[in-house]
Design a protein around this motif. Structure first.
Motif, mmCIF file in Angstrom:
data_model
loop_
_atom_site.group_PDB
_atom_site.id
_atom_site.type_symbol
_atom_site.label_atom_id
_atom_site.label_comp_id
_atom_site.label_asym_id
_atom_site.label_seq_id
_atom_site.Cartn_x
_atom_site.Cartn_y
_atom_site.Cartn_z
ATOM 1 N N LEU A 51 42.339 -53.117 -13.673
ATOM 2 C CA LEU A 51 41.238 -53.251 -12.729
ATOM 3 C C LEU A 51 39.907 -53.248 -13.448
ATOM 4 C CD1 LEU A 51 40.815 -53.293 -9.588
ATOM 5 C CD2 LEU A 51 40.379 -50.867 -9.748
ATOM 6 N N ALA A 52 38.955 -54.006 -12.919
ATOM 7 C CA ALA A 52 37.582 -53.939 -13.418
ATOM 8 C C ALA A 52 36.905 -52.754 -12.761
ATOM 9 C CB ALA A 52 36.837 -55.231 -13.100
ATOM 10 N N GLY A 53 36.586 -51.723 -13.517
ATOM 11 C CA GLY A 53 36.102 -50.477 -12.945
ATOM 12 C C GLY A 53 34.625 -50.506 -12.630
ATOM 13 N N GLN A 54 34.258 -50.377 -11.352
ATOM 14 C CA GLN A 54 32.856 -50.350 -10.924
ATOM 15 C C GLN A 54 32.466 -48.905 -10.684
ATOM 16 O OE1 GLN A 54 31.696 -53.128 -7.861
ATOM 17 N NE2 GLN A 54 30.570 -51.540 -6.816
ATOM 18 N N GLN A 82 26.988 -51.434 -12.390
ATOM 19 C CA GLN A 82 27.337 -50.828 -13.668
ATOM 20 C C GLN A 82 28.785 -50.388 -13.629
ATOM 21 O OE1 GLN A 82 24.585 -47.657 -14.407
ATOM 22 N NE2 GLN A 82 22.772 -48.957 -14.239
ATOM 23 N N GLY A 83 29.492 -50.631 -14.704
ATOM 24 C CA GLY A 83 30.903 -50.266 -14.741
ATOM 25 C C GLY A 83 31.488 -50.446 -16.120
ATOM 26 N N ASP A 84 32.792 -50.396 -16.194
ATOM 27 C CA ASP A 84 33.508 -50.545 -17.449
ATOM 28 C C ASP A 84 34.529 -51.672 -17.334
ATOM 29 O OD1 ASP A 84 33.582 -47.015 -17.426
ATOM 30 O OD2 ASP A 84 32.301 -48.241 -18.719
ATOM 31 N N ARG A 85 34.710 -52.426 -18.434
ATOM 32 C CA ARG A 85 35.777 -53.416 -18.548
ATOM 33 C C ARG A 85 35.708 -54.482 -17.459
ATOM 34 N NH1 ARG A 85 37.529 -48.358 -19.287
ATOM 35 N NH2 ARG A 85 38.306 -48.191 -17.153
ATOM 36 N N PHE A 86 34.507 -54.948 -17.164
ATOM 37 C CA PHE A 86 34.413 -56.047 -16.206
ATOM 38 C C PHE A 86 35.084 -57.308 -16.749
ATOM 39 C CE2 PHE A 86 30.595 -53.779 -14.348
ATOM 40 C CZ PHE A 86 31.237 -53.485 -13.153
ATOM 41 N N ILE A 87 35.051 -57.483 -18.072
ATOM 42 C CA ILE A 87 35.769 -58.598 -18.677
ATOM 43 C C ILE A 87 36.911 -58.028 -19.527
ATOM 44 C CG2 ILE A 87 33.786 -60.148 -18.659
ATOM 45 C CD1 ILE A 87 33.340 -59.509 -21.596
ATOM 46 N N LYS A 98 42.945 -67.349 -21.009
ATOM 47 C CA LYS A 98 42.022 -66.239 -21.270
ATOM 48 C C LYS A 98 41.003 -66.048 -20.152
ATOM 49 C CE LYS A 98 43.199 -64.895 -25.518
ATOM 50 N NZ LYS A 98 43.539 -63.496 -25.855
ATOM 51 N N ASP A 99 41.267 -66.558 -18.961
ATOM 52 C CA ASP A 99 40.337 -66.374 -17.843
ATOM 53 C C ASP A 99 40.049 -64.890 -17.642
ATOM 54 O OD1 ASP A 99 41.480 -68.993 -17.628
ATOM 55 O OD2 ASP A 99 40.642 -69.116 -15.598
ATOM 56 N N GLY A 100 38.770 -64.582 -17.413
ATOM 57 C CA GLY A 100 38.358 -63.197 -17.243
ATOM 58 C C GLY A 100 37.831 -62.561 -18.498
ATOM 59 N N SER A 101 37.743 -63.338 -19.568
ATOM 60 C CA SER A 101 37.277 -62.786 -20.841
ATOM 61 C C SER A 101 35.785 -62.982 -21.071
ATOM 62 C CB SER A 101 38.058 -63.420 -21.999
ATOM 63 O OG SER A 101 37.849 -64.823 -22.026
ATOM 64 N N VAL A 102 35.121 -63.757 -20.193
ATOM 65 C CA VAL A 102 33.675 -63.977 -20.314
ATOM 66 C C VAL A 102 33.011 -63.749 -18.960
ATOM 67 C CG1 VAL A 102 33.881 -65.601 -22.241
ATOM 68 C CG2 VAL A 102 33.942 -66.458 -19.893
ATOM 69 N N ILE A 103 31.717 -63.447 -18.960
ATOM 70 C CA ILE A 103 30.976 -63.121 -17.740
ATOM 71 C C ILE A 103 31.031 -64.263 -16.716
ATOM 72 C CG2 ILE A 103 28.650 -62.704 -16.816
ATOM 73 C CD1 ILE A 103 29.889 -60.253 -18.070
ATOM 74 N N ALA A 104 30.983 -65.503 -17.201
ATOM 75 C CA ALA A 104 30.962 -66.646 -16.286
ATOM 76 C C ALA A 104 32.220 -66.748 -15.443
ATOM 77 C CB ALA A 104 30.757 -67.944 -17.078
ATOM 78 N N ASP A 105 33.300 -66.063 -15.839
ATOM 79 C CA ASP A 105 34.546 -66.102 -15.068
ATOM 80 C C ASP A 105 34.505 -65.166 -13.863
ATOM 81 O OD1 ASP A 105 35.617 -67.884 -16.877
ATOM 82 O OD2 ASP A 105 36.669 -66.340 -18.044
ATOM 83 N N PRO A 128 29.257 -56.875 -20.406
ATOM 84 C CA PRO A 128 30.561 -56.323 -20.009
ATOM 85 C C PRO A 128 30.478 -55.036 -19.207
ATOM 86 C CG PRO A 128 30.676 -57.114 -22.273
ATOM 87 C CD PRO A 128 29.228 -57.177 -21.864
ATOM 88 N N THR A 129 29.337 -54.347 -19.224
ATOM 89 C CA THR A 129 29.197 -53.105 -18.462
ATOM 90 C C THR A 129 28.104 -53.163 -17.405
ATOM 91 O OG1 THR A 129 27.687 -52.223 -20.140
ATOM 92 C CG2 THR A 129 30.035 -51.712 -20.385
ATOM 93 N N GLN A 130 27.350 -54.254 -17.343
ATOM 94 C CA GLN A 130 26.297 -54.422 -16.351
ATOM 95 C C GLN A 130 26.347 -55.846 -15.808
ATOM 96 O OE1 GLN A 130 22.871 -53.139 -18.802
ATOM 97 N NE2 GLN A 130 22.425 -51.700 -17.141
ATOM 98 N N VAL A 131 26.539 -55.946 -14.504
ATOM 99 C CA VAL A 131 26.607 -57.248 -13.849
ATOM 100 C C VAL A 131 25.400 -57.388 -12.934
ATOM 101 C CG1 VAL A 131 27.885 -58.666 -12.205
ATOM 102 C CG2 VAL A 131 29.103 -57.445 -14.004
#
Length: 360
Positions: A51-54, A82-87, A98-105, A128-131
């Motif tokens: 999971l992408a942790g928010q 703010q969170g952890d491991r968004f990508i 590799k979808d999900g490895s960059v912010i644009a995904d 990766p920690t701030q969207v």
């Protein structure tokens, strides 16, 4: 989770799938003179592959960029998450999966009470920690649940052809009626900070000369409705993001208002106690327009009915709803015609001469 604006202490208890509950104590306060500056932090422990942790949501203002990349003249509301491991690089997957490895995904999703989902790609300045994402004008941010979705391919017997969406936890903002809204005769709504007593914002209203007049706030304090004298319409304002909302939720046709009947001249607006309906008087006709303002309704922000009130030779003016929410009182001024007043119909007025309608 719902957290309120203002200086207060909050305790948030999260219950993981395994392990003991976690308690987070935090203080929430908006600095004086700031507009919608709000942070919530939640203790969270998540596995990066799952999971992408928010863990925080921040609403503020920033300069929006125009199509040529230059800063626009007006500030726009942005959400910072703010969170952890968004990508996630997904090391076991081949380069083609590799979808999900960059912010644009990523997608930031705004989910409204009627179940609609508005997906927005984050701003390129995200990390990766701030969207960062601009609040869409199709969503009243105070009514929506906000979360991040990350695409990820899973191995299907080595084929890597199963695409899923990993979602962060959801956060919802609330609002405690900090701002006072007032219409100008041109094309703006003024916003006054009731705590600092300063002008907080000027919200532009679309149209050639809409002339916003009467303003009413929804009971949950997430939206303001303003009658537009020369547009035959009612504008909807996000009271948290401080911007005009697209009434039909479809930005492809521009930021729209709630349209009334052709030739309508809206004067006053009153909102029902339960927040499901709004009533708009017409200053040139004996007519009241009934709007559906229930965010969970299929006819949200639409004209659903008209009520005829007569005689009203000079149209209708101010309105008020009684404490029980069962009666609507409307002012209907009369004038002398050929030396005599218009004949009154019995049962339409109270003792002080005001029209009344039964809302039951």
């Amino acid at each position: 989770m719902t957290a309120l604006f203002g200086a207060r202490e909050l305790q948030i208890i999260s219950v993981p799938a395994q392990g003991l509950p976690q308690r987070t104590t935090l203080g929430v306060e908006i600095a004086a003179g700031k507009v919608s500056d709000y942070v919530v932090q939640v203790a969270q422990s998540l596995h990066p592959e799952h999971l992408a942790g928010q863990r925080a949501l921040h609403l503020g203002s920033a300069a929006a960029l125009s199509s040529d990349g230059r800063a626009a003249d007006l500030l726009a509301p942005f959400v910072e998450i703010q969170g952890d491991r968004f990508i996630y690089d997904n090391p076991s997957a081949p380069a083609s999966a590799k979808d999900g490895s960059v912010i644009a995904d990523l997608f930031v999703i705004f989910e409204t009470p009627d179940g609609s989902r508005y997906e927005v790609h984050p701003d390129a300045s995200s990390t990766p920690t701030q969207v960062f994402v601009q609040v869409p004008q199709s969503v009243a941010i105070g009514t929506a649940k906000v979360y991040v979705q990350r695409p990820q391919y899973l191995s299907n017997n080595g084929a890597w052809d199963q695409l899923v969406g990993k979602e962060s936890n959801r956060v919802q903002l609330s609002y405690d009626a900090r701002y006072i809204f007032g219409g100008l005769s041109g094309n703006q709504l003024l916003v006054i900070d009731s705590q600092s007593k300063y002008l907080a914002a000027r919200i532009p209203i679309g149209g050639d000369y809409p002339a916003p007049r009467s303003v009413a706030i929804s009971p949950d304090n997430t939206r303001a409705y303003a009658t537009l004298r020369y547009e035959s319409a009612v504008a909807v304002i996000d009271t948290v993001a401080l911007q005009q909302l697209d009434a039909d939720g479809n930005l492809a046709n521009g930021v729209s208002n709630i349209e009334l009947l052709p030739g309508a001249r809206p004067f006053w607006i009153a909102v029902s106690k339960n927040g499901n309906k709004a009533y708009v008087s017409d200053e040139v006709a004996g007519r009241i327009y009934v709007l559906d303002i229930d965010p969970s309704s299929g006819s949200y922000n639409q004209l659903v009915r008209t009520l005829d009130v007569g005689p009203a030779p000079s149209g209708l003016r101010g309105m008020a709803i009684n404490a029980s929410g069962t009666r609507l009182f409307v002012a209907a001024p009369e004038k002398m015609l050929f030396g005599s007043a218009q004949r009154r119909r019995p049962g339409l007025r109270d003792r002080r001469g005001r029209r009344q309608r039964d809302l039951r």
